[in-house]
Design an enzyme around this catalytic site. Structure first.
Site, PDB file in Angstrom:
ATOM      1  N   HIS A   1       0.859  -1.198   0.000  1.00 39.21           N
ATOM      2  CA  HIS A   1       0.000   0.000   0.000  1.00 39.21           C
ATOM      3  C   HIS A   1       0.879   1.227   0.000  1.00 39.21           C
ATOM      4  O   HIS A   1       1.935   1.249   0.627  1.00 39.21           O
ATOM      5  CB  HIS A   1      -0.907   0.015   1.244  1.00 39.21           C
ATOM      6  CG  HIS A   1      -2.085   0.919   1.100  1.00 39.21           C
ATOM      7  ND1 HIS A   1      -2.020   2.261   1.336  1.00 39.21           N
ATOM      8  CD2 HIS A   1      -3.359   0.660   0.708  1.00 39.21           C
ATOM      9  CE1 HIS A   1      -3.207   2.794   1.116  1.00 39.21           C
ATOM     10  NE2 HIS A   1      -4.039   1.859   0.736  1.00 39.21           N
TER      11      HIS A   1
ATOM     12  N   ASP B   1      -7.926  -5.343  -0.087  1.00 37.00           N
ATOM     13  CA  ASP B   1      -8.349  -6.206  -1.209  1.00 37.00           C
ATOM     14  C   ASP B   1      -7.948  -7.657  -1.048  1.00 37.00           C
ATOM     15  O   ASP B   1      -8.345  -8.491  -1.865  1.00 37.00           O
ATOM     16  CB  ASP B   1      -7.739  -5.657  -2.509  1.00 37.00           C
ATOM     17  CG  ASP B   1      -8.326  -4.292  -2.846  1.00 37.00           C
ATOM     18  OD1 ASP B   1      -7.550  -3.360  -3.087  1.00 37.00           O
ATOM     19  OD2 ASP B   1      -9.557  -4.166  -2.797  1.00 37.00           O
TER      20      ASP B   1
HETATM   21  C1  SDX Z   1      -6.203   0.059  -2.917  1.00 34.43           C
HETATM   22  O1  SDX Z   1      -4.469   4.575  -2.019  1.00 34.43           O
HETATM   23  C2  SDX Z   1      -5.403   3.932  -1.406  1.00 34.43           C
HETATM   24  O2  SDX Z   1      -5.809   4.292  -0.302  1.00 34.43           O
HETATM   25  C3  SDX Z   1      -5.972   2.746  -2.171  1.00 34.43           C
HETATM   26  C4  SDX Z   1      -6.989   1.908  -1.401  1.00 34.43           C
HETATM   27  C5  SDX Z   1      -8.298   2.666  -1.145  1.00 34.43           C
HETATM   28  O3  SDX Z   1      -9.006   2.273  -0.218  1.00 34.43           O
HETATM   29  O4  SDX Z   1      -8.613   3.584  -1.960  1.00 34.43           O
HETATM   30  O5  SDX Z   1      -6.441   1.475  -0.168  1.00 34.43           O
HETATM   31  C6  SDX Z   1      -7.374   0.676  -2.228  1.00 34.43           C
HETATM   32  O6  SDX Z   1      -5.926   0.413  -4.025  1.00 34.43           O
HETATM   33  C7  SDX Z   1      -5.342  -0.924  -2.162  1.00 34.43           C
HETATM   34  C8  SDX Z   1      -4.112  -1.400  -2.989  1.00 34.43           C
HETATM   35  C9  SDX Z   1      -4.579  -2.494  -3.936  1.00 34.43           C
HETATM   36  N1  SDX Z   1      -3.489  -2.852  -4.899  1.00 34.43           N
HETATM   37  C10 SDX Z   1      -2.857  -4.017  -4.800  1.00 34.43           C
HETATM   38  O7  SDX Z   1      -3.026  -4.823  -3.894  1.00 34.43           O
HETATM   39  C11 SDX Z   1      -1.910  -4.300  -5.964  1.00 34.43           C
HETATM   40  C12 SDX Z   1      -0.600  -4.840  -5.418  1.00 34.43           C
HETATM   41  N2  SDX Z   1       0.100  -3.776  -4.711  1.00 34.43           N
HETATM   42  C13 SDX Z   1       1.028  -2.967  -5.431  1.00 34.43           C
HETATM   43  O8  SDX Z   1       0.900  -2.846  -6.776  1.00 34.43           O
HETATM   44  C14 SDX Z   1       1.518  -1.748  -4.655  1.00 34.43           C
HETATM   45  O9  SDX Z   1       1.785  -2.162  -3.386  1.00 34.43           O
HETATM   46  C15 SDX Z   1       0.621  -0.517  -4.600  1.00 34.43           C
HETATM   47  C16 SDX Z   1       0.187  -0.080  -5.967  1.00 34.43           C
HETATM   48  C17 SDX Z   1      -0.576  -0.792  -3.778  1.00 34.43           C
HETATM   49  C18 SDX Z   1       1.424   0.612  -3.959  1.00 34.43           C
HETATM   50  O10 SDX Z   1       2.431   0.940  -4.831  1.00 34.43           O
HETATM   51  P1  SDX Z   1       3.552   2.040  -4.442  1.00 34.43           P
HETATM   52  O11 SDX Z   1       3.234   2.733  -3.184  1.00 34.43           O
HETATM   53  O12 SDX Z   1       3.815   2.868  -5.644  1.00 34.43           O
HETATM   54  O13 SDX Z   1       4.763   1.114  -4.101  1.00 34.43           O
HETATM   55  P2  SDX Z   1       5.801   0.613  -5.156  1.00 34.43           P
HETATM   56  O14 SDX Z   1       5.075   0.056  -6.340  1.00 34.43           O
HETATM   57  O15 SDX Z   1       6.795   1.692  -5.376  1.00 34.43           O
HETATM   58  O16 SDX Z   1       6.452  -0.589  -4.369  1.00 34.43           O
HETATM   59  C19 SDX Z   1       7.482  -0.339  -3.419  1.00 34.43           C
HETATM   60  C20 SDX Z   1       8.348  -1.586  -3.493  1.00 34.43           C
HETATM   61  C21 SDX Z   1       8.766  -1.943  -4.925  1.00 34.43           C
HETATM   62  O17 SDX Z   1       9.996  -2.625  -4.846  1.00 34.43           O
HETATM   63  P3  SDX Z   1      11.364  -1.750  -5.175  1.00 34.43           P
HETATM   64  O18 SDX Z   1      11.204  -1.178  -6.568  1.00 34.43           O
HETATM   65  O19 SDX Z   1      11.439  -0.677  -4.106  1.00 34.43           O
HETATM   66  O20 SDX Z   1      12.471  -2.777  -5.086  1.00 34.43           O
HETATM   67  O21 SDX Z   1       7.597  -2.727  -3.026  1.00 34.43           O
HETATM   68  C22 SDX Z   1       7.430  -3.656  -4.083  1.00 34.43           C
HETATM   69  C23 SDX Z   1       7.715  -2.922  -5.372  1.00 34.43           C
HETATM   70  O22 SDX Z   1       8.226  -3.820  -6.371  1.00 34.43           O
HETATM   71  N3  SDX Z   1       6.031  -4.096  -4.013  1.00 34.43           N
HETATM   72  C24 SDX Z   1       5.617  -5.331  -4.154  1.00 34.43           C
HETATM   73  C25 SDX Z   1       4.226  -5.284  -3.971  1.00 34.43           C
HETATM   74  N4  SDX Z   1       3.840  -4.034  -3.742  1.00 34.43           N
HETATM   75  C26 SDX Z   1       4.971  -3.294  -3.773  1.00 34.43           C
HETATM   76  N5  SDX Z   1       6.275  -6.479  -4.416  1.00 34.43           N
HETATM   77  C27 SDX Z   1       5.524  -7.600  -4.499  1.00 34.43           C
HETATM   78  N6  SDX Z   1       4.163  -7.644  -4.325  1.00 34.43           N
HETATM   79  C28 SDX Z   1       3.499  -6.503  -4.064  1.00 34.43           C
HETATM   80  N7  SDX Z   1       2.173  -6.531  -3.909  1.00 34.43           N
END
Ligand code: SDX
Length: 427
Positions: A305, A362
């Site tokens: 998140h 989720d």
């Molecule tokens: C919702 O914003 C809100 O409040 C949203 C929400 C709401 O109520 O409105 O809470 C609802 O959207 C919840 C999130 C649902 N999405 C997912 O579950 C999809 C999987 N999660 C990711 O795609 C990610 O965690 C996000 C999109 C939720 C957040 O992305 P960020 O903050 O941009 O973080 P990032 O992509 O920069 O990740 C940081 C690091 C990265 O690694 P590095 O590049 O630093 O080495 O963490 C890793 C990412 O690769 N990472 C994950 C991961 N999520 C982040 N690695 C594996 N699995 C994951 N799920």
């Protein structure tokens, strides 16, 4: 307000006021920065940017805290109802008994949609994704409700808000019915908001439909958990669309479109599909390895998140609700066992610990929704149904702010410098 923030650029020093809220991080007010320095700030994912002031929802990502107008989500989920939370977000306070009765009566009497709206569904293929239908049909509401699109009239804003909150369940149920070829079921004003939705979705005209109290309670709690969440991507989309003066129906349609993405609201559908693909606890290590592999685009859906760097409090309540629903329905689902073991393994893995990746709202929601009888394609529709309360509350807050201006970000330009046109015979 604390000391000013000091800033130097091109040999000049500048100071900007620091604003302090009720709780949470201070903000540096840089509204004059470009005019004074000629430079922009740069924050493409808005990771360090407060886009507005709001009194609606507070999140402490480090502590896993979520408050709606000061009330903790855990207490609202346990003791309140979705209609109470809707009143709280829209009008600022939990309702008295009279206010609750008045509010729910108002919403109940807006649940029907214009009869001609039924024709919009016929234009879609039966296998159209219900979110595609929601984008189209909700946007089309602006063609039917000209009497509530003058956004400068508070009374019309409130009517439009009531219409949107009231009609989303009807539109969502119709999208489901259309996809399975069953007749639409009209609203029943004798039922609760959530009970009415369940009957419109799972009832048929051929026989009475009994709303299961435990399912109604679980569904209502799921709506509470999805009602609002500060300035997330879809809420920011609604605010930006609204800042141009667009009508509320068009703004909510824009929010629905943004929510559909798998990185946002689409994650509940993607998370259940992922859990089903994993299928058995023995295959969890393979998927955890893929999630950690930089060269593999796979991510654990429902994990991580932007704000929560601790357990999403909604996920805890959601997991508890899964247990309650399974106990009530006397069902078991191997997918729940996979989810629990996946969570356990991930939360003990240095990759997820170091990056502070926890289950979010989720991760478990799809398991309950599937047990209740919804197909995965309806999961994000349910998210949009509930989040409409937060979207319209945030939209109202923005529009009624006298200082509100159209949102117009700038950029760092890295394209070609000025050059002269070259005719095709000289290229
Ligand atoms: C919702 O914003 C809100 O409040 C949203 C929400 C709401 O109520 O409105 O809470 C609802 O959207 C919840 C999130 C649902 N999405 C997912 O579950 C999809 C999987 N999660 C990711 O795609 C990610 O965690 C996000 C999109 C939720 C957040 O992305 P960020 O903050 O941009 O973080 P990032 O992509 O920069 O990740 C940081 C690091 C990265 O690694 P590095 O590049 O630093 O080495 O963490 C890793 C990412 O690769 N990472 C994950 C991961 N999520 C982040 N690695 C594996 N699995 C994951 N799920």
């Amino acid at each position: 307000m604390g000391d000013n923030a000091k800033f130097s650029i091109n040999g000049e020093d500048y100071e900007y006021p620091v604003l302090t809220g009720t709780v949470g991080p201070d903000v540096v007010d840089i509204r004059k920065l470009y005019g004074q320095t000629g430079a922009f700030t740069y924050d493409p994912g808005f990771t360090s940017t407060a886009s507005c002031e709001s009194e609606l929802t507070f999140i402490d990502g480090g502590e896993g805290v979520l408050l709606h107008r000061g009330y903790p989500i855990e207490q609202l989920a346990e003791q309140s109802s979705f209609m109470e939370v809707a009143h709280l977000l829209l009008r600022g306070e939990l309702p008295t008994a009279d206010e609750y009765s008045d509010f729910t009566n108002t919403i109940t009497r807006h649940t029907m949609v214009h009869e001609q709206l039924r024709g919009f569904y016929q234009g879609f293929r039966r296998d159209a994704h219900p979110m595609a239908i929601m984008c189209g049909v909700v946007g089309a509401l602006s063609a039917f409700y000209h009497d509530s699109t003058d956004i400068n009239d508070p009374a019309q804003r409130m009517i439009a808000s009531h219409r949107l909150v009231a009609k989303m369940p009807t539109i969502a149920a119709m999208a489901y019915k259309y996809s399975i070829g069953q007749p639409f079921v009209y609203p029943d004003n004798d039922l609760s908001y959530t009970g009415n939705f369940l009957r419109m979705t799972f009832g048929v005209p051929a026989e009475p439909y009994e709303v299961h109290p435990a399912i109604e309670k679980a569904m209502d709690r799921i709506f509470i958990l999805h009602a609002d969440h500060e300035q997330n991507a879809s809420t920011s989309t609604v605010r930006l669309a609204g800042s141009s003066g667009a009508n509320p129906f068009a703004c909510i349609a824009a929010g629905i479109a943004c929510l559909w993405g798998p990185a946002h609201g689409g994650a509940n559908e993607a998370a259940l599909n992922m859990l089903k693909e994993i299928g058995h606890p023995d295959r969890i290590p393979e998927y955890i390895a893929r999630a950690k592999d930089k060269d593999d685009p796979f991510r654990l859906m429902g994990f991580g998140h932007r704000v929560y760097k601790n357990y999403d409090p909604r996920a805890s309540v959601m997991q508890e609700t899964v247990r309650e629903v399974f106990e009530t329905l006397k069902v078991k689902d191997p997918v729940f066992d996979v989810a629990l073991q996946l969570e356990e393994m991930a939360l003990n893995d240095p990759y997820f610990i170091d990056k502070k990746l926890f289950p979010n709202v989720d991760f478990y929601s799809g398991i309950i929704l599937s047990a209740i009888g919804f197909p995965t394609s309806m999961f994000t529709v349910l998210f949009a149904l509930a989040r409409t309360v937060g979207w319209v509350a945030q939209w109202n807050e923005m529009i009624s702010d006298p200082g509100q201006r159209i949102g117009r970000p700038r950029q760092l330009y890295t394209g070609p410098a000025k050059r002269d046109y070259v005719s095709i015979d000289k290229r």
